[in-house]
Scaffold this active site. Sequence first.
Site, PDB file in Angstrom:
ATOM      1  N   ASP A 311     -90.382 -54.411 -73.513  1.00  0.00           N
ATOM      2  CA  ASP A 311     -90.545 -55.720 -72.892  1.00  0.00           C
ATOM      3  C   ASP A 311     -91.697 -55.618 -71.901  1.00  0.00           C
ATOM      4  O   ASP A 311     -92.072 -54.519 -71.494  1.00  0.00           O
ATOM      5  CB  ASP A 311     -89.245 -56.121 -72.193  1.00  0.00           C
ATOM      6  CG  ASP A 311     -89.220 -57.605 -71.849  1.00  0.00           C
ATOM      7  OD1 ASP A 311     -90.163 -58.305 -72.242  1.00  0.00           O
ATOM      8  OD2 ASP A 311     -88.266 -58.044 -71.194  1.00  0.00           O
ATOM      9  N   ASP A 573     -84.365 -54.471 -69.892  1.00  0.00           N
ATOM     10  CA  ASP A 573     -83.645 -54.471 -68.614  1.00  0.00           C
ATOM     11  C   ASP A 573     -82.856 -55.755 -68.401  1.00  0.00           C
ATOM     12  O   ASP A 573     -82.210 -55.922 -67.373  1.00  0.00           O
ATOM     13  CB  ASP A 573     -84.611 -54.272 -67.444  1.00  0.00           C
ATOM     14  CG  ASP A 573     -85.644 -55.390 -67.349  1.00  0.00           C
ATOM     15  OD1 ASP A 573     -85.697 -56.236 -68.259  1.00  0.00           O
ATOM     16  OD2 ASP A 573     -86.400 -55.415 -66.352  1.00  0.00           O
ATOM     17  N   ASP A 577     -82.165 -58.660 -73.913  1.00  0.00           N
ATOM     18  CA  ASP A 577     -82.561 -57.499 -74.718  1.00  0.00           C
ATOM     19  C   ASP A 577     -81.365 -56.832 -75.416  1.00  0.00           C
ATOM     20  O   ASP A 577     -81.553 -55.983 -76.285  1.00  0.00           O
ATOM     21  CB  ASP A 577     -83.248 -56.448 -73.831  1.00  0.00           C
ATOM     22  CG  ASP A 577     -84.500 -56.984 -73.163  1.00  0.00           C
ATOM     23  OD1 ASP A 577     -85.293 -57.636 -73.856  1.00  0.00           O
ATOM     24  OD2 ASP A 577     -84.674 -56.749 -71.955  1.00  0.00           O
TER      25      ASP A 577
END
Length: 824
Positions: A311, A573, A577
């Site tokens: 990410d 995080d 996700d």
Amino acid sequence: MKKQFMSENRMPEEKRILRGLSKEEVEERFIEGFVNKTDISTEKSAKEIVKSNVFTYFNFIFLVITILLCVVGSFRNLTFLPIIIGNTLIGIIQELRAKKVLDKMSLLNAPHAIVIRDGEQKKILSEQLVKDDVILLTAGTQICADAVVLEGTIQVNESLLTGEADEIEKTPGSRLMSGSFVVSGECYARLEKVGKHSYISRLTAEAKAMGNEEQSEMIRSINQLVKWIGIVIIPIGIILFWQGYIVNGETFQKSIVSMVAAIIGMIPEGLYLLTTIALALGTMRLAKRHVLLHDMKSIEALARVDVLCVDKTGTITEAGMEVAKIVPAKDAENTFLQSLLRDYASAVPDNNATMEAIRDYLERKGKDKDRDSDTDNDSNKDKTAEVQTFMAARRKALEVMPFTSATKYSGVVFEDGKYLLGAPEFVMGNAFEEIADEIREYTKKGYRVLLLAKYPGSDIKGTLTEKPEPLGYVILSNPIRENAKKTFGYFKTQGVAVKVISGDNPETVSEVARCAGIEHAEKYVDAGTLDTDEKIYDAADRYTVFGRVTPKQKQKLVHALQDAGHTVAMTGDGVNDILAMKDADCSVAMASGSEAAAQAAQVVLLDSDFAHMPDVVSEGRQVVNNVQRSASLFLVKNIFSLLMAIFAVVSTITYPLEPAQISLISMFTIGAPGFLLALEPNRNRIEGRFLRKVLLKAFPAGLTDVLIVGSLVVCGEVFSIPASDVATASTMLLCVVGFMILIKISHPMNKFKYGILIFNIAGLLFCGICLNQLFAMSQMSKISILLMIVFAFAAESLFRYLTIGVEGIAKFISSRAHRGAPQK
């Protein structure tokens, strides 16, 4: 800080709820057993570690063998016993040490909850919660027990439980299932079912009862190998004893000793120990670098990774976000825009990084304006009026729609209108091109842009049917991590492709990725255009940067890469996700992010420093490569003993070696060098299948052993050489071939490897000369010595040509298989 923006009309209700349980009520529930603690765990307890190392199938075989040798009085051949006991003790000690480290780190990373007790808000471990506790749930929090919402509204994702990725709105009275997680919003909830009675506990119990498939290829291959060896040793042992005692007329003692020697040779007693120690040491080395492994074997999965999905926020950039500036749209007033944003931030319950950054910025602005107005009150009447307008503005929120990953925006209805804040493409929809030029100058520089717009439609929660009116833009920035270029440069040199999967604007993400040194960062796509699975699968290979990705699309991208034959690691995080992380081959979470993501991941970076990723990959490669290399040494003995036992049965000869001699060979050509080599740094990329590579390396040496020792036994029969001399000469020949394979797998040689070789040769000579009685090494006759020298030279050539032949056949089969594979 957020409390300064909370609407005051909520306070009386909050006071009613915030009392929670009293200390006496909590203690009463503890006594009754209504505690949010369960015995269900995937980790082994200390008792289970001891049992798993002591009560093994092969330890049982060794116990039977020991009893048989004691019965026949062959105590000299019990030399294997200290090794077996040592193996067991070392395995237990190393696993307990690793468990202690993991337990300590897991406690620091354990799930926590914000609970209300005696009117006070406190943060405690989720395991310390009791039934009827009132907890505060915010975005990113995993729901730790079945509960009911008392006050507030949240969006919940129950995909980990139901498989459905849609976000579900929960209002007062709604039921919450443990194991799900909060996507957005904030609420107070009362726990109804805790511990083993909760939904997630029952689900986990069922999953544990069904058993889990072994994900580590290395462990799976070793288990498969040990399983087949365990099956064949019993019938072979019985046949050898029958042949020696009944057919060849050997004594009962001699028949037992020969049978035991063959069985010991077939058991890879040190291979499990080597693997356990290598994994335990790798886990502890990573712990020193603030990396927590929920499963020791997960480092193997990460070591095999060839595609790394990351990410943007928290991985490429720092986790913190800040507002660079707030820019009004055309014909919009800046003062009105900031006061509207202040009221908007006060009304929405979102506490994600974006909204917190906006609140921080507005609070600083308010303080700066207040301070400036105090110091320059007389000279700047207009500025004072502006400050008063800014500080006094307080719109009453009539309706609130929290941010969701699906819509990419949030909304608030005030008395003077309906307002939306979120990704410009999603807020404006088909009218996005009208404002594209206004924000492009920021996205090209890597900024993230949010649009605040007024919505003329009737319902902000449904599909937006009317064109919103742009009011202004919030320009956000995330500084790129200092070590990002170095980290991604490492993955480039290791042949690991990096895919950036983000919910932000693809052009923005592409620029950030380019600045971070990610290869092919200019190849980006807006995931909003990938509206079919076929498009997603096609884009997975073509593009490096994916913007505006939904959680479900992240999951599909991982599947697409896996279906293309890649081993995929997913880092993240946030709660958005988790879907992709749970389906990736290896998942990595930042501890500073969502607690739900940290608990779902196999690897957690406790200091949230992505620069540790090369350490994790390197550690995994060292473990797998070294175990793979050392496993070849163990299998040489196993292949030889199996084939030699078959040769003895077919040719009706007695197995030529004694258990003590097998122990001597194992100690200095397998055990000691194998464990020492496992300590050497080895960062080479893992290629090929574990079992196939190990067998290809071991088979030429094992076959050489059989041919040489078999020929020596035949010569012994022809020249009437004593059996003790043949056994001693065979032991020395097996050691010679053992050192040949050791040199072969140790290439390229260095000082450390030369030291290992010299140490083990010296140890062998010392034991063979000074402890010859203990290891059944007799004084050989001249003809025995001559035959041993001749066969030793023959062994070198035979081993070399067999290695070339086996490798050539393997390459031929591999090339044929590659040509025959269907082209994608």
